[in-house]
Design a protein around this motif. Structure first.
Motif, PDB file in Angstrom:
ATOM      1  N   VAL A   9     -91.047 135.298  85.382  1.00 55.43           N
ATOM      2  CA  VAL A   9     -91.455 133.815  85.790  1.00 55.43           C
ATOM      3  C   VAL A   9     -90.575 132.899  84.877  1.00 55.43           C
ATOM      4  CG1 VAL A   9     -93.410 132.310  85.510  1.00 55.43           C
ATOM      5  CG2 VAL A   9     -93.551 134.418  86.333  1.00 55.43           C
ATOM      6  N   LEU A  10     -90.330 133.369  83.682  1.00 56.59           N
ATOM      7  CA  LEU A  10     -89.532 132.243  82.860  1.00 56.59           C
ATOM      8  C   LEU A  10     -87.944 132.296  83.246  1.00 56.59           C
ATOM      9  CD1 LEU A  10     -90.684 133.457  79.143  1.00 56.59           C
ATOM     10  CD2 LEU A  10     -91.122 131.383  80.374  1.00 56.59           C
ATOM     11  N   THR A  11     -87.677 133.508  83.881  1.00 59.28           N
ATOM     12  CA  THR A  11     -86.325 133.329  84.426  1.00 59.28           C
ATOM     13  C   THR A  11     -86.383 132.441  85.830  1.00 59.28           C
ATOM     14  OG1 THR A  11     -85.894 135.521  83.641  1.00 59.28           O
ATOM     15  CG2 THR A  11     -84.316 134.575  85.433  1.00 59.28           C
ATOM     16  N   ALA A  12     -87.444 132.198  86.425  1.00 59.38           N
ATOM     17  CA  ALA A  12     -87.502 131.553  87.664  1.00 59.38           C
ATOM     18  C   ALA A  12     -87.435 130.004  87.331  1.00 59.38           C
ATOM     19  CB  ALA A  12     -88.833 131.804  88.349  1.00 59.38           C
ATOM     20  N   CYS A  13     -87.880 129.868  86.108  1.00 54.48           N
ATOM     21  CA  CYS A  13     -88.250 128.177  85.441  1.00 54.48           C
ATOM     22  C   CYS A  13     -86.810 127.861  84.889  1.00 54.48           C
ATOM     23  CB  CYS A  13     -89.364 128.332  84.599  1.00 54.48           C
ATOM     24  SG  CYS A  13     -90.992 128.681  85.318  1.00 54.48           S
ATOM     25  N   ALA A  14     -85.925 128.816  84.621  1.00 50.26           N
ATOM     26  CA  ALA A  14     -84.650 128.354  84.047  1.00 50.26           C
ATOM     27  C   ALA A  14     -83.696 127.403  84.969  1.00 50.26           C
ATOM     28  CB  ALA A  14     -83.946 129.569  83.411  1.00 50.26           C
ATOM     29  N   LYS A  15     -84.088 126.353  85.370  1.00 50.73           N
ATOM     30  CA  LYS A  15     -83.558 125.350  86.080  1.00 50.73           C
ATOM     31  C   LYS A  15     -83.749 123.848  85.281  1.00 50.73           C
ATOM     32  CE  LYS A  15     -83.365 128.077  90.281  1.00 50.73           C
ATOM     33  NZ  LYS A  15     -83.960 127.932  91.575  1.00 50.73           N
TER      34      LYS A  15
ATOM     35  N   GLU B  13     -92.510 122.830  85.132  1.00 50.29           N
ATOM     36  CA  GLU B  13     -93.228 124.121  85.470  1.00 50.29           C
ATOM     37  C   GLU B  13     -92.924 124.854  84.165  1.00 50.29           C
ATOM     38  OE1 GLU B  13     -91.278 122.450  87.507  1.00 50.29           O
ATOM     39  OE2 GLU B  13     -92.375 122.081  89.537  1.00 50.29           O
ATOM     40  N   ALA B  14     -91.675 124.785  83.602  1.00 51.37           N
ATOM     41  CA  ALA B  14     -91.291 125.540  82.356  1.00 51.37           C
ATOM     42  C   ALA B  14     -92.032 125.416  81.108  1.00 51.37           C
ATOM     43  CB  ALA B  14     -89.745 125.329  81.780  1.00 51.37           C
ATOM     44  N   ILE B  15     -92.497 124.140  80.969  1.00 49.53           N
ATOM     45  CA  ILE B  15     -93.293 123.514  79.842  1.00 49.53           C
ATOM     46  C   ILE B  15     -94.795 124.025  80.130  1.00 49.53           C
ATOM     47  CG2 ILE B  15     -94.453 121.441  78.810  1.00 49.53           C
ATOM     48  CD1 ILE B  15     -91.617 120.180  79.157  1.00 49.53           C
TER      49      ILE B  15
END
Length: 893
Positions: A355-361, A367-369
């Motif tokens: 999921v963290l990889t998905a937010c790496a944009k 969403e990452a926060i």
């Protein structure tokens, strides 16, 4: 024998039966097996019956085991009944009371092989593998005979201890004892070699004796998959299917994993059909099928298979989320994660890292926060892998300061994973100092940077001195033998200009992969050693290594530099032979190669044959048309690219601007400039320089300067373009002013810059300043003046009427004057009517370039201006005699 033992046991403890039953009544959660004894308290306690009936009981707690132990001690049964002793020993091992188990074992007067096996297995089950090996060594030294089970258990311990040498000794003992055909032992040895040694050794063990059970087949197939030998795994699976053994769910899950890794969707579908036919589907096979479709990019089918699974686990959910991440569909990945949480499905660290990889944009900072906050709340923050994923996520978003904050909060400097993530974050964000300091901190804390840390650091090192220090570290720690570190090392040397040292490191890599070959070939090509690059490709083929897309692309770049269409066609043949001729990356390189070799027809044919085209392929052909003078085709193709809704990059725009400059159609250029501004590309230095050149050629110096001012960080090319543009239009003072600004910015000029500076001096008649700049070239910047610089000086002296000084300057040049220098003096002689010096200059040009019609015309015009018509006739006849013809003049007007 067991019957005799039981009879003996019954005669010795008839009076203790009722006492034992009353004690057993205190068992936690009174188990069902007590009911039988409670119904008839006069029935003597039978340990054989008791342990047999409760073989799989969940009541094997320390307390319960000690109760039984106490009564067996009172009855003295442990000394006479080995079955009761072994059963009690087994209960202690199951209850994880290995200290008590060993004490009991040491009291046994005559332990048999089963007693030893129970203790060894107990240590294995409780992850005490060193103790397991110690007990085995004790057993062997006391002369107890091993059986197949002993060897199999100890091989499992050797696998867990990552000790292939110890495992080899055990395997030798099993061979000596005649257990070589035992499938359990051979499967254990295959598993040991596959996990911790060379897979070839695992294959050798597998082929030692013809395999007679499915366990060995499963072990070798799963070992092949684990070692990345997926093609070998498929081959073994085919062999297995040709024999008498039917694959089971374990086989299917392994082979589906191999199909997923190779993206062999058709084969995977065939295996799936077999699974359905055999009814061998379970949660592991179902997850492997979902993974197959996800890895092959068929996410719709993956979700369909996932929804049809009768039961799912956390791995199944994580597989789907990872599949969406791989497809760059972060929204769907997060939706699945939300659904997973709503259903209260178990979540593990692998789910979180996906999921963290998905937010790496950059677009998903909010969403990452939010995910970060959830991690803090749930406690996953303490996991090192999650911490490393957080660091990496913020790094890719571009928030390096947040990566550093996460590292300070969760990153233990002693944890190699988080340190590697932090070094990678620094390198991704080009923070050279931060990466070096982190590497140094690790060394100071006695944490040994691994291959990932070292490779990341080497990727941004541009200093040869520091690079050599890191090289020394890799030699000291033996990391230099790792292919990724070796590749990073020779790439670093290549980047620093030390191509010889780069090749030495490359030669020292024992097992070179395609990345290594491609990187070294690219290094040769980038440094103008294209012949060596092609030779290296030939050596690669002699090593029987199949070139991949990267290798072919790097070699095609070398062919482009050599403009060798013959070698390029050979590589095209290789690409078709290996099935990558229509690959989008190779196709782009082929289009670029044919374009640079001037074969636009072949470039266009390759372009048309590609099933899919990306912006690189389009850009290559647009650039090819533009550079080869097909301006209209370049513009039409660019329009087609816009209509196809492809992203326009700086390379494409620069090529089209160059074409527009040659076409000299300012209207198209203005429209293109507006489109570039809309895309936000006008601040790019390459685009800005192309805009400046276009406006300069159309005489719009004001627009040229505006384009220059919009460049965010002008480089040497941008500054030089502005200087030359001013100089070409007679704006000498402005050109010199820009040159001074460039020097203040710390940009070092090159030879082209000095051509513009000297030309500016010529237009302004600044003779002394020109001499200062000419001398500054070698003195301050180590640039030896060339013919164009000397021609600028001659032009300046000629414009100033100092023709004798110009002649003297030519005679004193450190290099032999060429036709350009003498031709410049000839033009000055025409302006000032110096016929004698003009004849001398014309003679020198005729000697160097006898077919230059312009020289004859210039000399003829000088004579005509002076009224020397006889000399004019002589020159005209000389032209006819030498066969020199003047091209008729023409005009657009």
């Amino acid at each position: 024998m067991n019957t005799l033992l039981n009879q003996n046991f019954h005669t010795k403890i008839p009076l203790l039966a009722s006492k034992l039953i009353s004690s057993l009544a205190v068992f936690e959660k009174s188990p069902t097996f007590l009911a039988k004894h409670e119904q008839n308290l006069t029935t003597p306690f039978d340990p054989f019956q008791f342990f047999n009936e409760n073989r799989n009981s969940t009541q094997c707690t320390i307390r319960n085991t000690k109760v039984i132990h106490t009564h067996l001690l009172k009855s003295a049964a442990l000394q006479s009944n080995i079955f009761a002793a072994n059963s009690l020993l087994h209960w202690y091992c199951k209850s994880a009371a290995m200290v008590d188990a060993l004490k009991l074992f040491d009291t046994l007067p005559q332990p048999n092989v089963f007693s030893w096996n129970i203790v060894i297995l107990g240590y294995n089950q409780n992850d005490l593998f060193e103790d397991s090996w110690r007990i085995f060594c004790r057993m062997h030294s006391l002369g107890f005979e091993l059986n197949e089970i002993t060897c199999g258990i100890v091989l499992s311990a050797c696998t867990a201890l990552q000790a292939p040498m110890l495992g080899t000794h055990v395997y030798s003992l099993s061979m000596k004892n005649g257990f070589f055909s035992n499938g359990y032992i051979r499967a254990g040895m295959i598993d040991l070699f596959a996990k911790h040694c060379n897979f070839k050794d695992a294959l050798r063990v597998f082929h030692d004796v013809s395999c007679e059970n499915v366990v060995c087949w499963n072990a070798i197939i799963s070992g092949a998959v684990r070692n990345g030998e997926n093609s070998v795994a498929l081959g073994l699976f085919r062999q297995m299917c040709c024999g008498p053994f039917q694959p089971n769910s374990f086989t299917f899950s392994s082979i589906l994993t191999a199909c997923a890794a190779l993206e062999e969707l058709d084969i995977g579908k065939g295996v799936q059909g077999w699974v359905i036919k055999c009814g061998a589907g379970d949660v592991f096979v179902g997850t492997a099928i979902v993974d197959l479709y996800a890895k092959c990019g068929e996410m719709e089918e993956a979700v369909k298979e996932f929804s049809q699974m009768p039961s799912r686990n956390v791995v199944s959910w994580t597989t789907v989320i990872s599949g969406f991440v791989q497809k760059d569909d972060s929204t769907s990945a997060l939706k699945f994660f939300k659904y997973m949480r709503e259903l209260e499905v178990e979540i593990n660290k692998y789910t979180v890292t996906s999921v963290l990889t998905a937010c790496a944009k950059r677009a998903m900072i909010e969403e990452a926060i939010q995910i970060h906050s959830w991690i803090l709340k749930t406690g996953y923050y303490l996991d090192a892998a999650v911490g490393a994923a957080l660091i990496n996520m913020y790094s890719k978003i571009g928030a390096l300061y947040l990566s550093e904050l996460v590292f300070k909060e969760v990153g233990n400097i002693k944890n190699l994973g988080t340190c590697a993530a932090m070094i990678s974050a620094f390198t991704q964000n080009q923070n050279f100092r931060g990466a070096i300091e982190m590497f140094q901190r690790m060394l100071q804390e006695s944490v040994r940077p691994d291959k990932f840390c070292t490779s990341s650091l080497l990727s941004i090192i541009g200093c040869l001195y520091l690079g050599r220090q890191i090289h020394c570290y890799t030699l000291k720690t033996s990391l230099v033998s790792d292919v990724s570190v070796g590749c990073s090392l020779f790439t670093m040397y290549s980047k620093c200009g030390s191509l010889e040292q780069s090749y030495k490191v490359f030669e020292q890599i024992l097992e070179k992969d395609n990345v290594s070959w491609a990187s070294m070939i690219a290094g040769f090509a980038e440094h103008g050693c294209s012949d060596q690059a092609i030779q290296l490709f030939r050596e690669m083929l002699l090593e029987e290594i199949i070139p991949d897309q990267m290798t072919l692309t790097a070699t095609l770049t070398a062919c482009s530099a050599l403009c060798s269409i013959r070698k390029g066609k050979e590589l095209h043949g290789y690409a078709l032979r290996f099935g990558v001729g229509k690959d989008i990356v190779v196709g782009g390189a082929l289009v670029g190669m044919y374009s640079k070799c001037g074969s636009l027809e072949l470039a266009s044919r390759v372009f048309d044959m590609l099933p899919e085209k990306d912006q690189v392929v389009w850009s290559s052909l647009v650039s090819g048309y533009a550079q080869n003078g097909y301006i209209e085709k370049a513009l039409m193709l660019f329009c087609d690219m816009l209509m196809a809704d492809f992203t326009i990059d700086c390379f494409t725009v620069s090529s089209v601007l160059g074409a527009v400059a040659l076409l000299n159609r300012s209207g198209i250029g203005t429209q293109l400039h507006a489109y570039i501004t809309k895309l936000g590309l006008d601040s790019d230095v390459s685009v800005g320089s192309s805009l400046m050149t276009m406006y300069s050629k159309s005489g719009s110096l004001g627009d040229c300067r505006k384009a220059f001012d919009h460049i965010e960080n002008p480089d040497l090319i941008g500054w030089t373009t502005m200087i030359v543009s001013y100089a070409q239009h007679g704006k000498g003072a402005e050109a010199l002013s820009v040159y001074e600004l460039m020097r203040k910015e710390g940009i070092k000029p090159d030879s082209v810059t000095f051509v513009g500076v000297l030309s500016a001096c010529s237009h302004n008649g600044l003779v002394e300043e020109a001499y200062i700049h000419l001398n500054s070239m070698a003195k301050d910047y180590g640039i030896e003046p060339g013919y164009r610089h000397y021609a600028c000086m001659v032009d300046l002296l000629g414009r100033s009427g100092r023709l004798k000084e110009a002649e003297q300057f030519i005679n004193n040049m450190p290099v032999k004057p060429d036709a350009l220098v003498w031709g410049t003096l000839l033009a000055a002689c025409k302006v000032h009517g110096d016929i004698e010096l003009g004849k001398l200059a014309a003679k020198k040009v005729m000697e160097l370039e006898p077919c230059d019609a312009g020289v004859y015309v210039s000399l003829s015009n000088i004579c005509a201006d002076m009224g020397q018509w006889e000399d004019v006739l002589k020159i005209r006849s000389l032209m006819k005699g030498t066969g020199v013809t003047k091209e008729p003049g023409w005009s657009f007007v």
